[in-house]
Design an enzyme around this catalytic site. Structure first.
Site, PDB file in Angstrom:
ATOM      1  CG  HIS A  99      -4.383  -3.530  -4.593  1.00  0.00           C
ATOM      2  ND1 HIS A  99      -4.523  -2.229  -5.027  1.00  0.00           N
ATOM      3  CD2 HIS A  99      -5.387  -4.224  -5.159  1.00  0.00           C
ATOM      4  CE1 HIS A  99      -5.580  -2.141  -5.807  1.00  0.00           C
ATOM      5  NE2 HIS A  99      -6.127  -3.342  -5.916  1.00  0.00           N
ATOM      6  CG  HIS A 101      -6.769  -8.528  -6.223  1.00  0.00           C
ATOM      7  ND1 HIS A 101      -7.995  -8.161  -5.712  1.00  0.00           N
ATOM      8  CD2 HIS A 101      -6.315  -7.449  -6.913  1.00  0.00           C
ATOM      9  CE1 HIS A 101      -8.274  -6.926  -6.075  1.00  0.00           C
ATOM     10  NE2 HIS A 101      -7.271  -6.463  -6.816  1.00  0.00           N
TER      11      HIS A 101
HETATM   12  P1  5GP Z   1      -8.582  -3.129  -7.677  1.00  0.00           P
HETATM   13  O1  5GP Z   1      -9.862  -3.067  -8.441  1.00  0.00           O
HETATM   14  O2  5GP Z   1      -8.038  -1.739  -7.499  1.00  0.00           O
HETATM   15  O3  5GP Z   1      -7.592  -4.107  -8.200  1.00  0.00           O
HETATM   16  O4  5GP Z   1      -8.963  -3.703  -6.273  1.00  0.00           O
HETATM   17  C1  5GP Z   1      -9.327  -2.941  -5.176  1.00  0.00           C
HETATM   18  C2  5GP Z   1      -9.872  -3.911  -4.162  1.00  0.00           C
HETATM   19  O5  5GP Z   1      -9.951  -3.259  -2.921  1.00  0.00           O
HETATM   20  C3  5GP Z   1     -11.272  -4.420  -4.511  1.00  0.00           C
HETATM   21  O6  5GP Z   1     -11.249  -5.837  -4.577  1.00  0.00           O
HETATM   22  C4  5GP Z   1     -12.130  -3.875  -3.387  1.00  0.00           C
HETATM   23  O7  5GP Z   1     -13.134  -4.789  -3.002  1.00  0.00           O
HETATM   24  C5  5GP Z   1     -11.138  -3.641  -2.277  1.00  0.00           C
HETATM   25  N1  5GP Z   1     -11.482  -2.546  -1.407  1.00  0.00           N
HETATM   26  C6  5GP Z   1     -11.965  -1.330  -1.745  1.00  0.00           C
HETATM   27  N2  5GP Z   1     -12.120  -0.546  -0.659  1.00  0.00           N
HETATM   28  C7  5GP Z   1     -11.706  -1.294   0.402  1.00  0.00           C
HETATM   29  C8  5GP Z   1     -11.620  -1.029   1.807  1.00  0.00           C
HETATM   30  O8  5GP Z   1     -11.953   0.033   2.304  1.00  0.00           O
HETATM   31  N3  5GP Z   1     -11.129  -2.037   2.587  1.00  0.00           N
HETATM   32  C9  5GP Z   1     -10.755  -3.241   2.075  1.00  0.00           C
HETATM   33  N4  5GP Z   1     -10.317  -4.161   2.929  1.00  0.00           N
HETATM   34  N5  5GP Z   1     -10.833  -3.527   0.752  1.00  0.00           N
HETATM   35  C10 5GP Z   1     -11.298  -2.561  -0.067  1.00  0.00           C
END
Ligand code: 5GP
Ligand code: ZN
Length: 139
Positions: A99, A101
């Site tokens: 993903h 951001h």
């Molecule tokens: P990462 O740390 O993997 O780059 O980001 C994962 C992101 O996904 C985090 O910013 C977290 O807040 C978001 N996130 C985690 N679980 C969920 C969820 O169930 N729904 C949504 N919409 N975002 C999520």
């Protein structure tokens, strides 16, 4: 059911405040935003990180990321926009489905955090998603 939370969102088995969807991509609001308007863009095909992502999918994400960046910046009248993407636990990745951001930034903001600590209220996320959808529609 998939163990991947983002695959569950794609499948409609878990809720999310969506801002964009097509055959290949989905964008929705981050549930723990690091700031107002924090949105995520994912491919529908499950790939853990940038190293596993198919090149054609990557090209689609890249092309749409510019449109989404513009819409998020416009929707929040932001002074700037941070786009970031984490790969692997050591890089801070917490959800292992690729993903990007999109995080609006205002001049004079506090030091930036990549992750929020508090779950956003559904009504707030619904409003923010609607603002980005409207900006995407205008673009
Ligand atoms: P990462 O740390 O993997 O780059 O980001 C994962 C992101 O996904 C985090 O910013 C977290 O807040 C978001 N996130 C985690 N679980 C969920 C969820 O169930 N729904 C949504 N919409 N975002 C999520
Ligand atoms: Zn997945």
């Amino acid at each position: 059911m998939s163990h991947c939370i983002f695959c569950q969102i794609i499948a409609g088995q878990s809720p999310a405040h969506k801002v964009y969807e097509d055959e290949h991509l989905l964008a929705f609001m981050d549930l723990f935003p690091a700031g107002p308007g924090h949105a995520l863009l994912i491919p529908k095909v499950h790939a853990e990180n940038i190293f596993e992502l198919d090149e054609a999918v990557m090209a689609r994400i890249g092309a749409f990321s510019q449109k989404l960046a513009t819409a998020v910046k416009t929707a929040f009248a932001a002074d700037g926009l941070v786009v970031f993407q984490l790969n692997g636990e050591a890089a801070g990745q917490t959800v292992f489905h690729y993903h990007m951001h999109f995080l609006p930034r205002m001049a004079g903001n506090n030091p930036m955090a990549m992750h929020g600590k508090v779950m956003a209220e559904a009504a707030v996320l619904a409003d923010h998603a609607a603002r980005i959808r409207a900006a995407l529609g205008e673009g």
